[in-house]
Scaffold this motif. Structure first.
Motif, short mmCIF file in Angstrom:
data_model
loop_
_atom_site.label_atom_id
_atom_site.label_comp_id
_atom_site.label_asym_id
_atom_site.label_seq_id
_atom_site.Cartn_x
_atom_site.Cartn_y
_atom_site.Cartn_z
N LYS A 12 29.97 -14.20 12.93
CA LYS A 12 28.80 -13.71 13.66
C LYS A 12 28.51 -12.26 13.30
CE LYS A 12 29.45 -16.77 17.64
NZ LYS A 12 29.82 -16.84 19.08
N LEU A 13 29.57 -11.45 13.20
CA LEU A 13 29.42 -10.04 12.87
C LEU A 13 28.85 -9.87 11.47
CD1 LEU A 13 29.95 -6.98 13.24
CD2 LEU A 13 32.27 -7.40 12.42
N TYR A 14 29.45 -10.54 10.49
CA TYR A 14 29.06 -10.32 9.10
C TYR A 14 27.69 -10.90 8.77
CZ TYR A 14 33.58 -8.33 7.84
OH TYR A 14 34.67 -7.51 7.75
N THR A 15 27.35 -12.04 9.35
CA THR A 15 26.04 -12.60 9.05
C THR A 15 24.93 -11.73 9.63
OG1 THR A 15 26.27 -14.09 10.96
CG2 THR A 15 26.80 -14.99 8.79
N ARG A 16 25.20 -11.00 10.71
CA ARG A 16 24.23 -10.04 11.24
C ARG A 16 24.04 -8.87 10.28
NH1 ARG A 16 26.69 -10.93 16.44
NH2 ARG A 16 27.88 -8.99 16.22
N LEU A 17 25.04 -8.65 9.42
CA LEU A 17 24.98 -7.55 8.45
C LEU A 17 24.47 -8.02 7.08
CD1 LEU A 17 28.41 -5.88 9.30
CD2 LEU A 17 26.14 -4.98 9.84
N ASN A 18 23.87 -9.21 7.06
CA ASN A 18 23.28 -9.79 5.83
C ASN A 18 24.33 -10.23 4.81
OD1 ASN A 18 20.62 -9.27 6.78
ND2 ASN A 18 20.75 -7.17 6.00
N ILE A 19 25.52 -10.56 5.28
CA ILE A 19 26.57 -11.01 4.37
C ILE A 19 26.47 -12.52 4.18
CG2 ILE A 19 29.05 -11.11 3.97
CD1 ILE A 19 27.74 -8.26 3.99
N ASP A 20 26.57 -12.95 2.94
CA ASP A 20 26.57 -14.38 2.62
C ASP A 20 27.93 -14.96 3.00
OD1 ASP A 20 24.03 -14.02 1.50
OD2 ASP A 20 24.90 -13.52 -0.46
N TRP A 21 27.93 -15.91 3.93
CA TRP A 21 29.19 -16.49 4.39
C TRP A 21 29.53 -17.71 3.55
CZ3 TRP A 21 32.65 -14.41 7.65
CH2 TRP A 21 33.73 -15.21 8.01
N ASP A 22 30.71 -17.69 2.91
CA ASP A 22 31.16 -18.82 2.11
C ASP A 22 32.68 -18.94 2.23
OD1 ASP A 22 32.13 -16.72 0.57
OD2 ASP A 22 30.67 -16.97 -1.03
N GLN A 23 33.26 -19.84 1.47
CA GLN A 23 34.70 -20.08 1.55
C GLN A 23 35.49 -18.82 1.16
OE1 GLN A 23 36.21 -22.75 2.79
NE2 GLN A 23 38.22 -21.78 2.50
N GLN A 24 35.02 -18.12 0.17
CA GLN A 24 35.71 -16.91 -0.28
C GLN A 24 35.69 -15.84 0.82
OE1 GLN A 24 34.75 -16.04 -4.29
NE2 GLN A 24 35.83 -14.10 -4.36
N MET A 25 34.57 -15.75 1.52
CA MET A 25 34.47 -14.79 2.62
C MET A 25 35.39 -15.18 3.77
SD MET A 25 32.92 -11.99 3.41
CE MET A 25 33.04 -11.02 4.93
N GLU A 26 35.47 -16.47 4.06
CA GLU A 26 36.35 -16.93 5.13
C GLU A 26 37.81 -16.65 4.79
OE1 GLU A 26 37.40 -21.09 7.47
OE2 GLU A 26 35.34 -20.61 6.93
N GLU A 27 38.18 -16.85 3.54
CA GLU A 27 39.55 -16.56 3.12
C GLU A 27 39.87 -15.07 3.24
OE1 GLU A 27 39.87 -18.14 -0.81
OE2 GLU A 27 39.82 -20.23 -0.13
N ALA A 28 38.89 -14.23 2.93
CA ALA A 28 39.09 -12.79 3.05
C ALA A 28 39.30 -12.39 4.51
CB ALA A 28 37.88 -12.04 2.47
N VAL A 29 38.56 -13.02 5.41
CA VAL A 29 38.70 -12.72 6.84
C VAL A 29 40.06 -13.20 7.36
CG1 VAL A 29 37.84 -13.38 9.12
CG2 VAL A 29 36.24 -12.60 7.35
N LEU A 30 40.48 -14.38 6.94
CA LEU A 30 41.78 -14.90 7.38
C LEU A 30 42.94 -14.02 6.91
CD1 LEU A 30 41.26 -18.73 6.88
CD2 LEU A 30 41.73 -17.57 9.05
N TYR A 31 42.75 -13.37 5.77
CA TYR A 31 43.79 -12.48 5.25
C TYR A 31 44.01 -11.28 6.16
CZ TYR A 31 46.38 -9.64 1.84
OH TYR A 31 47.34 -8.87 1.20
N GLU A 32 43.01 -10.96 7.00
CA GLU A 32 43.09 -9.78 7.87
C GLU A 32 44.03 -9.96 9.05
OE1 GLU A 32 38.42 -8.34 7.32
OE2 GLU A 32 39.14 -9.09 9.25
N ILE A 33 44.38 -11.19 9.38
CA ILE A 33 45.10 -11.43 10.63
C ILE A 33 46.49 -12.03 10.41
CG2 ILE A 33 43.01 -11.69 12.00
CD1 ILE A 33 43.41 -14.73 11.86
N ALA A 34 47.33 -11.86 11.42
CA ALA A 34 48.68 -12.44 11.40
C ALA A 34 49.07 -12.78 12.83
CB ALA A 34 49.67 -11.46 10.79
N LYS A 35 50.05 -13.68 12.98
CA LYS A 35 50.49 -14.08 14.31
C LYS A 35 51.50 -13.08 14.83
CE LYS A 35 51.68 -18.16 17.00
NZ LYS A 35 52.03 -19.61 16.95
#
Length: 281
Positions: free
Chosen positions: A155-178
């Motif tokens: 939601k945040l990135y698409t408001r910033l005109n970012i193209d959301w795709d699999q590569q973008m989702e993988e980049a976001v998942l890399y940001e987090i850990a349990k």
């Protein structure tokens, strides 16, 4: 290829390297990012230039940052990494905070072959704070599962005109850990805030006066929401004043589109800069 590197001074970095024969580009990412922020640039130059991106300490899979971290200490860390990897004549590419870091290193490393500043190392002002500080609140949040984090980021990135795709989702998942029972961003709010505050103590006149290599500056003028660009164009006046071997380009995209969307025109501009006399090729 990704790997963990322990430097000569005992610091632990996660490094992603792709091969090339025409010199080595070292990419430093932005304030809350990681090496994946530069993935489109790394893909574009892979096979031509050896390209090394890395997670700055306190981000991604690299070690924790010290309590005294700042853009200056991160520059010291990059110098340590360059020495450990025995890289000669590096081309330093920095995005946002990474541009400050790259500029400081270029001012201290005599054999720097080129400096590429992607919308960073300019003068940060009050509007920069208004854009950045509220966005850091997400670093305090916890999530019950990764998908919850991904949906919020989407939601945040698409408001910033970012193209959301699999590569973008993988980049976001890399940001987090349990963390025990919850998921959270790998970065620490105090570290990120402290690093951001060091933008305002950056003495540009003491840095750029000591840079002798050719430099490329890209200014992103696109508005972030309705609040204008992250760095105002006039905030780059000191860079233009101090660097005699400077190529400046302006792009209408915003600060985040610059790295999260493919930018073939900008890649071509950088390629042309690197092919000029005075930059290793």
């Amino acid at each position: 290829m990704g790997q963990y590197i322990t430097t000569n001074k005992g610091r632990n970095f996660y490094v992603h390297e792709t091969p090339g024969e025409q010199g080595t580009i070292i990419g430093s990412h932005g304030l809350t990012g990681n090496h994946k922020q530069l993935q489109y640039y790394q893909e574009a130059f892979s096979g031509t230039y050896r390209f090394i991106s890395y997670d700055i300490l306190g981000r991604g899979n690299s070690g924790a940052a010290a309590e005294t971290s700042s853009i200056e200490t991160h520059a010291d860390h990059l110098l340590d990494l360059i020495a450990t990897l025995e890289i000669e004549r590096p081309i330093l590419l920095g995005y946002s905070m990474g541009a400050y870091i790259s500029a400081i290193v270029a001012s201290q490393l005599a054999d720097t072959d080129g400096l590429i500043l992607l919308d960073g190392a300019g003068q940060a002002d009050e509007s920069t704070k208004q854009l950045v500080l509220p966005s850091l609140e997400r670093l305090k949040k916890t999530y019950s599962n990764p998908n919850q984090y991904v949906e919020e980021a989407k939601k945040l990135y698409t408001r910033l005109n970012i193209d959301w795709d699999q590569q973008m989702e993988e980049a976001v998942l890399y940001e987090i850990a349990k963390d025990e029972h919850f998921w959270r961003n790998k970065s620490n709010l105090q570290t990120i805030t402290r690093d951001f505050e060091s933008f305002y103590t950056f003495k540009s006149e003491n840095v750029f006066a000591h840079i002798e290599c050719p430099a490329f500056l890209l200014i992103a003028t696109g508005s972030i929401g309705d609040q204008g660009p992250l760095f105002k164009e006039e905030g780059y006046a000191e860079i233009k004043k101090q660097l005699s071997r400077l190529q400046t380009e302006v792009t209408p995209v915003n600060h985040y589109e610059l790295v999260f969307n493919k930018q073939p025109k900008i890649i071509s501009q950088i390629e042309a800069f690197l092919s000029q006399k005075g930059v290793k090729s």
